[in-house]
Every structure is written in structure tokens, then in C-alpha cells.
Design an enzyme around this catalytic site. Structure first.
Site, PDB file in Angstrom:
ATOM      1  N   GLY A   1       0.995  -0.720  -0.347  1.00 19.76           N
ATOM      2  CA  GLY A   1      -0.280  -0.066   0.174  1.00 19.76           C
ATOM      3  C   GLY A   1       0.673   1.070  -0.010  1.00 19.76           C
ATOM      4  N   SER A   2       0.488   2.199   0.261  1.00 15.17           N
ATOM      5  CA  SER A   2       0.971   3.770   0.232  1.00 15.17           C
ATOM      6  C   SER A   2       1.857   3.827   1.302  1.00 15.17           C
ATOM      7  CB  SER A   2       0.015   4.559   0.836  1.00 15.17           C
ATOM      8  OG  SER A   2      -0.746   4.741   2.053  1.00 15.17           O
TER       9      SER A   2
ATOM     10  N   THR B   1       0.869   4.564   4.617  1.00 18.04           N
ATOM     11  CA  THR B   1       0.078   3.653   5.696  1.00 18.04           C
ATOM     12  C   THR B   1       1.098   2.488   5.927  1.00 18.04           C
ATOM     13  OG1 THR B   1      -2.001   3.672   4.323  1.00 18.04           O
ATOM     14  CG2 THR B   1      -2.046   2.218   5.696  1.00 18.04           C
ATOM     15  N   GLY B   2       2.402   2.460   5.737  1.00 15.70           N
ATOM     16  CA  GLY B   2       3.581   1.133   5.529  1.00 15.70           C
ATOM     17  C   GLY B   2       3.735   1.805   6.963  1.00 15.70           C
TER      18      GLY B   2
ATOM     19  N   GLU C   1       5.628  -3.275   1.006  1.00 17.65           N
ATOM     20  CA  GLU C   1       5.452  -3.016  -0.348  1.00 17.65           C
ATOM     21  C   GLU C   1       4.831  -1.647  -0.874  1.00 17.65           C
ATOM     22  OE1 GLU C   1       7.400  -4.299  -2.480  1.00 17.65           O
ATOM     23  OE2 GLU C   1       8.007  -6.291  -1.644  1.00 17.65           O
TER      24      GLU C   1
ATOM     25  N   CYS D   1       2.185   0.431  -8.529  1.00 21.27           N
ATOM     26  CA  CYS D   1       3.313   1.049  -8.048  1.00 21.27           C
ATOM     27  C   CYS D   1       4.251   1.258  -8.987  1.00 21.27           C
ATOM     28  CB  CYS D   1       3.326   0.080  -6.972  1.00 21.27           C
ATOM     29  SG  CYS D   1       3.695  -1.734  -7.475  1.00 21.27           S
TER      30      CYS D   1
HETATM   31  P1  NAD Z   1      -3.502   2.309   0.879  1.00 19.92           P
HETATM   32  O1  NAD Z   1      -2.149   1.828   2.242  1.00 19.92           O
HETATM   33  O2  NAD Z   1      -4.001   3.264   1.866  1.00 19.92           O
HETATM   34  O3  NAD Z   1      -4.096   1.257   1.994  1.00 19.92           O
HETATM   35  C1  NAD Z   1      -3.724  -0.568   1.325  1.00 19.92           C
HETATM   36  C2  NAD Z   1      -4.300  -0.893   2.295  1.00 19.92           C
HETATM   37  O4  NAD Z   1      -3.898  -0.853   3.681  1.00 19.92           O
HETATM   38  C3  NAD Z   1      -5.411  -1.398   2.215  1.00 19.92           C
HETATM   39  O5  NAD Z   1      -6.115  -2.420   2.387  1.00 19.92           O
HETATM   40  C4  NAD Z   1      -6.227  -0.310   3.540  1.00 19.92           C
HETATM   41  O6  NAD Z   1      -7.584  -0.412   3.769  1.00 19.92           O
HETATM   42  C5  NAD Z   1      -5.212  -1.085   4.158  1.00 19.92           C
HETATM   43  N1  NAD Z   1      -5.291   0.230   5.595  1.00 19.92           N
HETATM   44  C6  NAD Z   1      -5.031   1.310   5.309  1.00 19.92           C
HETATM   45  N2  NAD Z   1      -4.877   1.913   6.542  1.00 19.92           N
HETATM   46  C7  NAD Z   1      -4.431   1.349   8.068  1.00 19.92           C
HETATM   47  C8  NAD Z   1      -3.954   0.812   8.258  1.00 19.92           C
HETATM   48  N3  NAD Z   1      -3.929   2.225   9.735  1.00 19.92           N
HETATM   49  N4  NAD Z   1      -3.130  -0.380   9.214  1.00 19.92           N
HETATM   50  C9  NAD Z   1      -3.233  -0.951   7.977  1.00 19.92           C
HETATM   51  N5  NAD Z   1      -4.057  -1.078   7.127  1.00 19.92           N
HETATM   52  C10 NAD Z   1      -4.732  -0.474   6.808  1.00 19.92           C
HETATM   53  O7  NAD Z   1      -3.165   1.948  -0.430  1.00 19.92           O
HETATM   54  P2  NAD Z   1      -4.292   2.037  -0.928  1.00 19.92           P
HETATM   55  O8  NAD Z   1      -4.775   3.745  -2.121  1.00 19.92           O
HETATM   56  O9  NAD Z   1      -4.669   0.924  -1.557  1.00 19.92           O
HETATM   57  O10 NAD Z   1      -2.814   2.138  -2.832  1.00 19.92           O
HETATM   58  C11 NAD Z   1      -2.445   2.807  -3.430  1.00 19.92           C
HETATM   59  C12 NAD Z   1      -0.470   2.919  -2.549  1.00 19.92           C
HETATM   60  O11 NAD Z   1      -0.022   1.208  -2.802  1.00 19.92           O
HETATM   61  C13 NAD Z   1      -0.165   3.393  -3.821  1.00 19.92           C
HETATM   62  O12 NAD Z   1       0.692   4.272  -3.319  1.00 19.92           O
HETATM   63  C14 NAD Z   1       1.077   2.111  -4.286  1.00 19.92           C
HETATM   64  O13 NAD Z   1       2.635   2.468  -4.823  1.00 19.92           O
HETATM   65  C15 NAD Z   1       1.235   1.014  -3.669  1.00 19.92           C
HETATM   66  N6  NAD Z   1       1.576  -0.579  -4.071  1.00 19.92           N
HETATM   67  C16 NAD Z   1       2.274  -0.400  -3.968  1.00 19.92           C
HETATM   68  C17 NAD Z   1       2.872  -1.312  -4.572  1.00 19.92           C
HETATM   69  C18 NAD Z   1       4.445  -2.316  -4.748  1.00 19.92           C
HETATM   70  O14 NAD Z   1       4.301  -3.507  -4.639  1.00 19.92           O
HETATM   71  N7  NAD Z   1       5.435  -2.000  -3.898  1.00 19.92           N
HETATM   72  C19 NAD Z   1       1.658  -2.569  -5.162  1.00 19.92           C
HETATM   73  C20 NAD Z   1       0.553  -1.733  -5.604  1.00 19.92           C
HETATM   74  C21 NAD Z   1       0.430  -0.137  -4.974  1.00 19.92           C
END
Ligand code: NAD
Length: 471
Positions: free
Chosen positions: A218-219, A222-223, A240, A274
Site C-alpha cells: 500500500g502507500s 500507511t506502511g 511494499e 506502483c
Molecule cells: P493504502 O495504504 O491506503 O491501503 C492499503 C491497504 O491498507 C488497504 O487494504 C487498506 O484498507 C489498509 N489500511 C489502511 N490503513 C491501515 C492501517 N492504519 N493499518 C493497516 N492497514 C491499513 O494504499 P492504497 O491507496 O490502497 O494503494 C495505493 C498505494 O499502494 C500506492 O502508493 C501504490 O504505489 C502502493 N502500491 C505498492 C505496491 C508495491 O508492490 N510496492 C503495489 C501496489 C500498490
């Protein structure tokens, strides 16, 4: 259509539920069950119960189960494709590609071997390095490529002997829940639990004492929260995260030959990848013709509802992301730049933005410095390649990067100097399960895929064995 969680091999609904929106129409597609804290606890308990039996199987036995899962998935492909288009927004061909890849991805990951190693074997004894599964893995995934990302993590976790709980994004939970349904006949109960929920479920998982590892995609924002929360019981964590990949086009390329590949490396999935090219550095000597090629491509793309087989680019996946990208666009329009194509939302329902090419833009703008995650590409002019490398590296992101040239050796040398987890020459493509994948700097922590990735789902254990019984 009804959607249920998969907990301990059974379908379960929840008292609460939420709307899932079709981004091509901005209307409600379905209701999704919203897992309660008690349902997460039940999934964790089921996964812990299943762990002893599952981890005792050999790699070959677990591979057989996962191959059956892959075959079952293939049988349901045709019903999954329109569902993925409706919930995610991507065109039919892209949904077919993502879903068809699933069984292959699984096979590839399960063809890798983890071997114990002998570190020393002499008159004093033998020292072995073995690998044990960690326990229960929590898998948290985003909305851009929901099935492919989930399957990659599920296959690694299960093949290495762990049991798992997978949580899809609340924006795209439906195909993943359907995937859970088909595993109920294939995997022993509790081995794979799939539960969907709102904003609380992710934090509950990362803080849960019964979960041993989190694989998060994810982002960056959040990571960082995931890492902080997982620290409470020192869960293993793989992150990731987002990227702001630079591509550097050298002065020796023919714009007509490479512009199309670069365009689609930036605009596939409506720019929501990503590893998409998000900053394009083009040498001054070919800058104008290159920008023109890109603008022509952007103007020729058919944008619309992914269910139309002619459509090449769908909408932004959700309203928040749509508004975020419009914000980038507004900020960009206030700068002294040239917008060569697009630059506006489409006048129709749904979250559509025309593919946008921005020329004469520089660092210090939001579009160049941040990750927009949408169909808008900044094309940046450079004259000195050393300067381009420095500017490409001047970011807190480090996911991918590429160099485009007719001189492969020159390209390889520059690709090795880009500060990113993966770099390419004359391509900018997707991960391969046999090759480690992950981000440098703030684009991630650890690696998925390959033997390196599989080992991150395991604990290294040293076993010391004496040469003879001394007592
Ligand atoms: P996000 O971080 O908003 O959400 C990702 C996941 O985390 C979702 O399932 C969400 O419900 C969950 N989440 C949200 N808050 C949380 C918390 N506090 N604790 C635990 N889980 C939580 O990301 P998004 O908007 O769904 O995805 C887009 C982002 O993901 C972009 O930045 C993109 O570059 C990145 N991404 C990275 C990869 C990679 O492999 N590096 C792949 C795909 C997407």
C-alpha cells in the site's frame, strides 16, 4: 450477488456491511460484509489451529494443494473477469490478464525450493541452517491490482508452511471474497481465511497478538503506521510501498520507436501501478518530438467503462483517488508548464480523467515530487545525463527506475546507479515471481518473491549437532 468472508473454511456474513462502488458509473455495485473484531479473532484462532497440521506437510504436499487452488481458480476465471472490471475499473483485457496470470504466478512461486544449509561439518560437529514457518501471516493489500498482489502473498505464505488471513482493500473486496469461496473445497479449514472490512480491520490485524507476520502492500504513509503497530509484538514485516519511478531517455533513441512502450509503462491501469513511470526525463535534443509522440498517443487512447471491449483505459478506482489526482492537475495548471494532452476530467458519470501529458515541468512541483497514482505524466527536460541521474535519485522513493537507449552497455551502467529496488534498460515492467521485488528508501522494507522473498515468511534456525555423543 452475495459476498461472504471465509473463516475456518466456512462462509460468514457480518452484521454490518458497506457499499462497494463501480468507479465507471459512481453507483453502488454491491454490499460487502464488514468483519467485526470478533470475526478477526475467530479467523486468527482458526489459522492458529490449522497451523500445526499445515506446517507439518512437506513442500511438495503444500504445492499440490496450491496447484489445485490454481486449477479451481482457472475454472472460475470467466465469472471473475467482469466482477473485477466492475469493482476495480480496469479494461476487460487487463482484468483477464491479471486473473489468468494467477495460476501461473502460483505455479512459479511453488516451483522454488528452500533448502536447509550445512554451515559447518567437521570433527567437532555439524551446524545446520534450517528454515521454519513463522505461524500466522496477515496479508493486507491495495485496490490497484487486487488479485495478483493477494495471490503472490498468499502463495508465498502458504507454500512456506504458514497459515494466513487476507484482507483486501475496502474499495475492491469482491473478487477476493469470491476467490475465498472457491478455496473452501480445496484447502483444509483455517489455512486461508479471507475477511473484508472498513478502516478498523487493518489496524486490528497489525496489532493482533495472534498474528506473527504482516505482509503489507500500500502507500508509504500507511506502511509507516503498519510498522509502528507491528512493533508491539515484534511481528515480522514486509512492506511494499509507493513509488515515484523515474525513466531517463538518453539522446540516442528514436522517439517514434520507444514512445509507445514508455507511454503504456506510465498509463497502464490508468497510471495506478506502483511501478508505473511517474517522472520522465528526456534529453533536450529529442525533447520536442518525444513529447509530441506521447501527446499523440494520449489523444488516441479510448477511455471509458472497462466492460466495453474497445476501451483501453478505465476510470480512477475511487472518488478519493480521483479528487487527489484532480488536485495534482489543478496545482500543475498553476505552474508555467505546457499541457500537451488531456488536463481535464471527462464530462460523464464515473471517475474519469483524460490521459494527460505535461511538458516543461520541473522538480519542486507536486506532480514531479509526489506520487499522483493517476493518468498524468510529467516530462522533464535535461541536457547533462549526470544531472538527470542526480535528479532521478533526489527523492525519498526508491521502487523502480529505467533507462532508454540504443546502447545497452551505457544503459546498464546508468541503470545500476539509480537508487531503486528494481531497474531496467529499455523496459519498465512488472515483477516476476522468480526475481526479488521490493523498494529501496521509503518505497519498502524487505523483498517479496524469489527464494529471498520466501525466506522472509520463515524464521532462520541454527541447529548444532555434535559429532559424537559426548555425554
Ligand atoms: P493504502 O495504504 O491506503 O491501503 C492499503 C491497504 O491498507 C488497504 O487494504 C487498506 O484498507 C489498509 N489500511 C489502511 N490503513 C491501515 C492501517 N492504519 N493499518 C493497516 N492497514 C491499513 O494504499 P492504497 O491507496 O490502497 O494503494 C495505493 C498505494 O499502494 C500506492 O502508493 C501504490 O504505489 C502502493 N502500491 C505498492 C505496491 C508495491 O508492490 N510496492 C503495489 C501496489 C500498490
Amino acid at each position: 450477488m452475495e459476498f461472504t468472508h471465509t473463516i475456518d473454511g466456512r462462509g460468514e456474513s457480518s452484521e454490518a456491511s458497506f457499499d462497494v462502488i463501480n468507479p465507471a458509473t459512481a453507483t453502488v455495485l454491491a454490499r460487502c460484509p464488514d468483519a467485526s473484531r470478533a470475526q478477526l479473532d475467530a479467523a486468527v484462532a482458526a489459522a492458529r489451529r490449522a497451523f500445526s497440521g499445515w506446517s507439518a506437510l512437506s513442500f511438495e504436499e503444500r504445492r499440490d494443494y496450491l496447484h489445485r487452488f490454481g486449477r479451481q481458480f482457472k475454472e472460475h476465471l470467466e465469472e471473475f473477469i467482469p466482477l473485477l472490471v466492475r469493482e476495480q475499473g480496469k479494461p476487460l483485457a487487463a482484468a483477464r490478464a491479471e486473473l489468468s496470470y494467477t495460476p501461473l504466478q502460483m505455479e512459479k512461486l511453488c516451483s522454488l525450493e528452500i533448502r536447509n544449509e550445512v554451515l559447518r561439518d567437521n570433527s567437532q560437529g555439524r551446524v545446520e541452517l534450517r528454515y521454519r514457518p513463522l505461524g500466522v501471516v496477515g496479508i493486507i493489500t491495495p485496490w490497484n491490482v487486487p488479485i495478483s498482489i493477494a495471490i503472490g502473498r498468499i502463495a508465498q505464505a502458504l507454500y512456506t508452511g504458514n497459515t494466513a488471513i487476507q484482507k483486501p482493500s475496502p474499495y475492491t473486496p469482491l473478487t477476493t471474497l469470491k476467490m475465498g469461496e472457491i478455496t473452501r473445497d480445496v484447502l483444509p479449514p483455517g489455512v486461508l481465511n479471507i475477511i473484508a472490512g472498513g478502516d478498523d480491520l487493518g489496524p486490528w490485524m497489525t496489532a493482533h497478538p495472534g498474528i506473527d507476520k504482516i505482509s503489507f502492500t500500500g502507500s508509504v504513509t500507511t506502511g509507516k503506521k503498519v510498522l509502528a503497530s507491528a512493533a508491539a509484538n515484534l511481528k515480522r514485516v514486509t512492506l511494499e510501498l509507493g513509488g515515484n519511478d523515474a525513466a531517463i531517455v538518453l539522446d540516442d533513441v528514436d522517439p517514434a520507436k520507444v514512445a509507445r512502450d514508455i507511454f503504456w509503462a506510465a498509463f497502464a491501469n490508468c497510471g495506478q501501478i506502483c511501478l508505473a513511470i511517474k517522472r520522465l526525463y528526456v534529453h533536450d535534443s529529442i525533447y520536442e518530438p518525444f513529447c509530441q509522440e506521447l501527446a499523440n498517443l494520449a489523444k488516441s487512447v479510448k477511455v471509458g467503462d472497462g466492460l466495453d471491449p474497445e476501451v483501453q483505459m478505465g476510470p480512477l478506482q475511487n472518488k478519493m483517488q480521483y479528487e487527489k489526482v484532480l488536485g495534482f492537475l489543478e496545482d500543475t495548471k498553476r505552474q508555467p508548464v505546457r499541457i500537451l494532452a488531456g488536463g481535464h476530467a471527462l464530462d460523464r458519470p464515473g471517475y474519469f480523467i483524460a490521459p494527460t501529458i505535461v511538458a516543461d515541468i520541473k522538480e519542486g512541483t507536486r506532480l514531479v515530487d509526489e506520487e499522483p497514482f493517476g493518468p498524468i505524466l510529467p516530462v522533464i527536460r535535461y541536457t547533462d545525463v549526470e544531472d538527470a541521474i542526480r535528479r532521478a535519485n533526489d527523492t525519498r522513493y526508491g521502487l523502480g527506475g529505467s533507462v532508454w537507449t540504443s546502447n545497452i552497455d551505457r544503459g546498464a551502467a546508468i541503470a545500476g546507479r539509480l537508487e531503486a529496488g528494481t531497474t531496467w534498460v529499455n523496459q519498465h515492467s512488472l515483477p516476476d515471481p522468480h526475481v526479488p521485488f521490493g523498494g529501496a528508501k521509503e518505497s519498502g522494507l524487505g523483498r517479496e518473491y524469489s527464494v529471498l522473498g520466501l525466506k522472509s515468511y520463515m524464521e532462520a534456525q541454527v541447529v548444532n549437532i555434535p559429532a559424537s555423543p559426548s555425554r
